[in-house]
Every structure is written in structure tokens, then in C-alpha cells.
Design a protein around this motif. Structure first.
Motif, mmCIF file in Angstrom:
data_model
loop_
_atom_site.group_PDB
_atom_site.id
_atom_site.type_symbol
_atom_site.label_atom_id
_atom_site.label_comp_id
_atom_site.label_asym_id
_atom_site.label_seq_id
_atom_site.Cartn_x
_atom_site.Cartn_y
_atom_site.Cartn_z
ATOM 1 N N ASN A 108 0.822 -1.209 0.000
ATOM 2 C CA ASN A 108 0.000 0.000 0.000
ATOM 3 C C ASN A 108 0.861 1.265 0.000
ATOM 4 O O ASN A 108 0.589 2.212 -0.746
ATOM 5 C CB ASN A 108 -0.931 0.014 1.220
ATOM 6 C CG ASN A 108 -2.101 -0.939 1.046
ATOM 7 O OD1 ASN A 108 -2.327 -1.465 -0.045
ATOM 8 N ND2 ASN A 108 -2.848 -1.168 2.123
ATOM 9 N N ALA A 109 1.885 1.266 0.861
ATOM 10 C CA ALA A 109 2.750 2.450 0.953
ATOM 11 C C ALA A 109 3.438 2.716 -0.387
ATOM 12 O O ALA A 109 3.531 3.858 -0.849
ATOM 13 C CB ALA A 109 3.786 2.253 2.055
ATOM 14 N N GLY B 268 0.520 5.128 -1.538
ATOM 15 C CA GLY B 268 1.137 6.264 -0.863
ATOM 16 C C GLY B 268 2.126 6.985 -1.764
ATOM 17 O O GLY B 268 1.980 8.172 -2.055
ATOM 18 N N GLY C 232 -9.093 -4.968 -2.424
ATOM 19 C CA GLY C 232 -9.782 -4.482 -1.239
ATOM 20 C C GLY C 232 -9.662 -5.365 -0.005
ATOM 21 O O GLY C 232 -10.412 -5.192 0.955
ATOM 22 N N GLY D 99 -2.963 9.583 7.615
ATOM 23 C CA GLY D 99 -3.264 8.313 6.949
ATOM 24 C C GLY D 99 -2.119 7.790 6.093
ATOM 25 O O GLY D 99 -2.303 6.889 5.279
HETATM 26 N N1 ADP Z 1 -0.594 4.154 2.259
HETATM 27 C C1 ADP Z 1 -1.714 4.484 1.579
HETATM 28 N N2 ADP Z 1 -1.811 5.700 0.978
HETATM 29 C C2 ADP Z 1 -2.927 6.042 0.291
HETATM 30 N N3 ADP Z 1 -4.002 5.232 0.153
HETATM 31 C C3 ADP Z 1 -3.976 4.007 0.702
HETATM 32 C C4 ADP Z 1 -2.851 3.573 1.453
HETATM 33 N N4 ADP Z 1 -3.114 2.331 1.900
HETATM 34 C C5 ADP Z 1 -4.331 2.007 1.452
HETATM 35 N N5 ADP Z 1 -4.866 3.016 0.726
HETATM 36 C C6 ADP Z 1 -6.206 3.046 0.097
HETATM 37 O O1 ADP Z 1 -7.014 2.071 0.699
HETATM 38 C C7 ADP Z 1 -7.561 1.199 -0.276
HETATM 39 C C8 ADP Z 1 -7.740 -0.182 0.270
HETATM 40 O O2 ADP Z 1 -6.473 -0.783 0.458
HETATM 41 P P1 ADP Z 1 -6.384 -2.335 0.741
HETATM 42 O O3 ADP Z 1 -7.349 -2.692 1.798
HETATM 43 O O4 ADP Z 1 -4.954 -2.660 0.993
HETATM 44 O O5 ADP Z 1 -6.871 -3.044 -0.599
HETATM 45 P P2 ADP Z 1 -6.265 -2.937 -2.066
HETATM 46 O O6 ADP Z 1 -4.842 -2.551 -1.950
HETATM 47 O O7 ADP Z 1 -6.472 -4.275 -2.635
HETATM 48 O O8 ADP Z 1 -7.100 -1.866 -2.757
HETATM 49 C C9 ADP Z 1 -6.633 1.302 -1.472
HETATM 50 O O9 ADP Z 1 -7.279 0.994 -2.665
HETATM 51 C C10 ADP Z 1 -6.180 2.728 -1.378
HETATM 52 O O10 ADP Z 1 -7.084 3.575 -2.019
#
Ligand code: ADP
Ligand code: ADP
Lengths: 111, 157, 157, 111
Positions: free
Chosen positions: B73-74, B78, B128, B147
Motif C-alpha cells: 500500500n505504501a 502512498g 480491497g 493516513g
Molecule cells: N498508504 C496508503 N496511501 C494512500 N491510500 C492508501 C494507502 N493504503 C491504502 N490506501 C487506500 O485504501 C484502499 C484499500 O487498500 P487495501 O485494503 O490494501 O486493498 P487494495 O490494496 O487491494 O485496494 C486502497 O485501494 C487505497 O485507495
């Protein structure tokens, strides 16, 4: 680390995941299966016996492959999940979406 | 989240040998925003975690998956895969808990707004499940206000 | 010091598994100024070092002795055994070297002025072998100007 | 971790160092030997077979004990040093000061 595949006498393509199935390598895995699907294969078995861990993108790729394979009239089975991996499928309720066998041998019996 | 439905993680975690008087240590690591580094980073942290735990099961699995998710995610959301931006991992090996913090240089997001990936209509979605899995695999998850930093806490038995 | 007389430490140190792309990590630890903590601190650092090296021999021995010496000096001379003062250990796991830094809150000393403990007239002295041993057991030793921080460097093969 | 001692039939007091001999525990070690010296023991053997590492204060305590024991007409021998520990004695030239045997058994033969 990597994916090895072999064909069972009944025509099932068995893909072994050696190491991790994560965001860094899921594309390679996906392509391997899609190529086989293009080449006419319809029965797939992913063997996780030698898999360390799977992340959510690995789970995601299994979901989308399963759908694609079903759309082509085929089937994707999973096998060899240890207790930890099984927990991942249970937590995400994906255990309800996949045919999961204890071992590759078990999976091949029912194919 | 229903606490009862959580995997009782702390039960798997045994403290180090009795000799331990509880010195605290912190590990810091920076990595470029490229998913190709995730595997090594996870491996490295797991090895360091093993320096503090006798029971390696939770480390091997829960921590690896949770850290892998947070790093993905990062790096992807990010830092948008911009390799010039860094992802920072900090692991605090405390007396009663282990904290793994992953932070990026992005604008963050609102973790409270995420839909439940186990809802029937989302079950076949390829995405998700990241944050959802993290929450199930560690004892506690905290985000900073912006966040762009997630702190994953594992309590020691 | 005669380089040839040094134990060829780096020869014992093998880099991690080939998967390693060379992420750097840093471990930080604080301990109270009490020699009773040395053993645990040394043990903890050794375990973390093992997360980075395949060959554990040098870690087990050379690093333990060198770190133990530096901690004993920081606690006893630097902080004068005053438990309210802290000793800080920082270990940098680099791509080509490992650096162990021990610092205290004292006024430092002049490491250049130490006599040779192997001279015949000093051989039966109970003290004065700490810094000498450190210099022989690691590849490079550096002090800060004040003399209250010692950095011990081990090069990776 | 700790020090165990036993008396050999010939009257040699054998002290085993289990773990480390460092600044944190050298005092306990020293006292153990000094008490025995007070109690009349004159022949001492320190067995390092189960020793992880020794620091300079551990070496120092051996030096000062050896001197005290010699002053009382006794003898302190060392045995069971692995390659690493032997290196410490060589680096500090203390190997010239002590009678060092490969094993406790070897040391007892010559006593
Ligand atoms: N570090 C981050 N910076 C910005 N947005 C993030 C970050 N981590 C998660 N997100 C947001 O949260 C959503 C859900 O993340 P996640 O639950 O890991 O599922 P996925 O990566 O499969 O979409 C991502 O689609 C993104 O929009
Ligand atoms: N961190 C420190 N702060 C102040 N003085 C120090 C420190 N480290 C070493 N010294 C000085 O250097 C001397 C030599 O230290 P060392 O070589 O370790 O031998 P020993 O500790 O047996 O005296 C010490 O006696 C002390 O005076």
C-alpha cells in the motif's frame, strides 16, 4: 522462489507456488496461467505445498483467474494449503469461492 | 470489528528466554518505492523478529502477510510507485509488544471508509482485502491522522 | 597497529542469501548504566546480527567480545555506573559493512594515549586490554572527537 | 550460566565456566576461587569447554587470581579453550602467562 508447472495424465495443469505469491510476482503467475488457458488448457490446480505466504494481491489474482477460467468452461482448484494459508482463505471468506483440496493428489482424484 | 472473530494472535507469541530483562530495541529501514523490494524487506524484518521471539509461527506468517500488505500500500498508493520516494519501516521490539510501523510520503487516506471485502457483492472483487487482512492478523492497528503511516501492534503473551 | 597481525575478520563473514538486494537497516537500543545488562544487550545484538549474516562464527565471538568491551567502558567509565545515565547502541547493517556504535553521556577520553597491554611490564596487569582487544577483533575502530562514542566496523566479504 | 566446581581425586579444584566470563559475573567467579584458596585448595583448573566468550575483565580476573594462587604456592591451569578463546589469549599474549591444556583430562594428567 518461482512457479513450476506440469501436466497430469488426465490433462490437469498443476502449478506449484514455490515461495511467496505476492504483489511482486503475481503478474508472472497470472500470465503463466492465462497463457495456458489461451493454449487450450481448462483444468488447473494450484499447489501451495511449498508456499510461504500469500498477500491480498495474491488472493486477488486467484479470484480473477478463477472467474476467467470458469468463463471459458474450465475449473481452478487449490491444494496443499497449510493451516496459516487456510486461515487467510477463511478470514476473507474465499474458502466459499474455491474448491480446496488437502493435497494435489486428493484434488486430482476428484477432477 | 468483532474481537471474538479475530485470530487470537497473542496466544502464539511466547516471550524470549527467561534471561531477558526486557531491553527495548528499534529497527529502522528505508526502501525505494518498488514492489520488488517487499519480499526482501519482509524477510529481513521476519529474521529480526525471530531474534526476539521463541515461537516463530506468528512471525513467519501473520507478520509477513501484514507487513507485506502495508508495504504494498505504501509503495503503490502512498508513493504511487515513484522510486525516488521512500517507504520507512520501523519495528519497535518492546517489553510487552512489538510495533511495526510503515510510513510513506503520500497524502494518506481515510481507513474508516473501506468497504467490507467479505460482503457477498464484493467477494469476487480482486482488490480491497489488504487493510482488512492486516486488521485480522495483528492485535491492533493504528493510523496517523494523515493516513500515511500505519502502526501494527502485536502483544507479547 | 600492524594490519598483518590482525585476525582477518572479513574472511569469516559471508553475505546473506543471494536474494539480498542490500536493504540497509539500523537497530537502536538504550540501556541503563549497569553492567548486569551487558550480557542481554550483547545477546540481543548478536541475534540481530545473525539476521544478516550466514556465517555466525564472527558474530558469535568477535562481535560479542568487542561489544561487551565497549559497553563495559561506556557504563563504568563513561557514565560512571550512574544508572540514570543511558548507554546507546546503534547497529547499522549496511550493504558492505556492519557498524556497531556505543555511546555514553560521559566526557570521553583520549584513546591515542593508551599503553600497550602486551608489553612485558604490563602483561600481569589485570586491566587495560579492552580497547586493545576491540581493535584486534573488528576491522576498524573510530572514536568521536569527544571520545564518548566508539564505532566498531566489520566489513562484509 | 554460572560456575560449577568439583574436586578431582588428586585434589585439583575444577571450576567450569558455563556461559560468559565478563564484567557482570567475574566478581562471583573470583570470590569462588578466593574462598577455596582460603579453605586450603592450592591446585585449580578452570575449564572453558562450555564458555561462550570472555571479555578483558574476565582475562584480568584470571591474571590476578593466577598471581594470588602462585603467591600461596599453588597453581592455576586453564583448559578447554576453543579456537576463539585461544585467539583471545594469543592476541593479549596471555598464552605465555598461563599453563593451557587442550582438555580438563589433559590438564589433570600433568597435575
Ligand atoms: N498508504 C496508503 N496511501 C494512500 N491510500 C492508501 C494507502 N493504503 C491504502 N490506501 C487506500 O485504501 C484502499 C484499500 O487498500 P487495501 O485494503 O490494501 O486493498 P487494495 O490494496 O487491494 O485496494 C486502497 O485501494 C487505497 O485507495
Ligand atoms: N567510554 C569511556 N569513557 C571514558 N573513559 C574511557 C571510556 N572507555 C575507555 N576509557 C578509558 O580508557 C581506559 C582503557 O580502557 P580499556 O582498554 O577498556 O581497559 P580497562 O577497561 O581494563 O581499563 C580506561 O581505563 C578508561 O580510563
Amino acid at each position: 522462489m518461482g512457479f513450476t508447472s506440469r501436466k497430469d495424465p488426465k490433462g490437469v495443469l498443476i502449478v506449484e507456488v514455490d515461495g511467496q505469491l505476492i504483489v511482486g510476482n503475481r503478474q508472472e503467475f497470472k500470465q503463466k496461467i492465462l497463457d495456458a488457458l489461451d493454449g487450450g488448457d481448462r483444468k488447473f490446480l494450484v499447489d501451495f505445498t511449498r508456499t510461504g505466504y500469500i498477500d491480498s494481491s495474491g488472493l486477488g489474482v486467484l479470484v480473477s483467474l478463477s472467474k476467467k477460467i470458469r468463463d471459458e468452461g474450465g475449473e481452478l482448484r487449490l491444494a496443499g494449503l497449510n493451516e496459516d494459508l487456510r486461515t487467510l482463505f477463511e478470514l476473507t471468506k474465499l474458502d466459499t469461492l474455491f474448491a480446496i483440496s488437502d493435497s494435489a493428489a486428493d484434488a486430482l482424484k476428484v477432477s | 470489528m468483532n474481537a471474538a472473530s479475530r485470530k487470537p494472535l497473542s496466544a502464539h507469541v511466547a516471550p524470549l528466554a527467561p534471561a531477558t530483562r526486557g531491553l527495548e530495541a528499534q529497527l529502522a529501514m528505508h526502501l525505494p518505492s518498488d514492489v520488488a523490494f517487499i519480499e526482501e524487506a519482509v524477510e529481513l524484518v521476519a529474521r529480526h523478529l525471530e531474534a526476539h521471539f521463541v515461537d516463530r509461527r506468528t512471525i513467519r506468517f501473520n507478520c509477513r502477510v501484514a507487513l507485506s500488505e502495508a508495504l504494498a500500500n505504501a509503495i503503490q498508493y502512498g508513493n504511487g510507485g515513484d522510486r525516488s520516494k521512500q517507504v520507512t519501516v520501523r519495528v519497535l521490539f518492546g517489553k510487552t509488544a512489538i510495533e511495526m510501523e510503515v510510513s510513506d510520503e503520500g497524502n494518506g487516506f481515510n481507513p474508516a471508509s473501506l468497504p467490507d471485502p467479505t460482503a457477498p457483492e464484493r467477494l469476487e472483487s480482486p482488490d480491497g482485502r489488504g487493510i482488512f487482512l492486516i486488521r485480522r492478523l495483528v492485535d491492533e492497528v493504528r493510523f496517523n491522522d494523515r493516513g500515511n503511516a500505519i502502526c501494527m501492534i502485536l502483544r507479547r503473551a
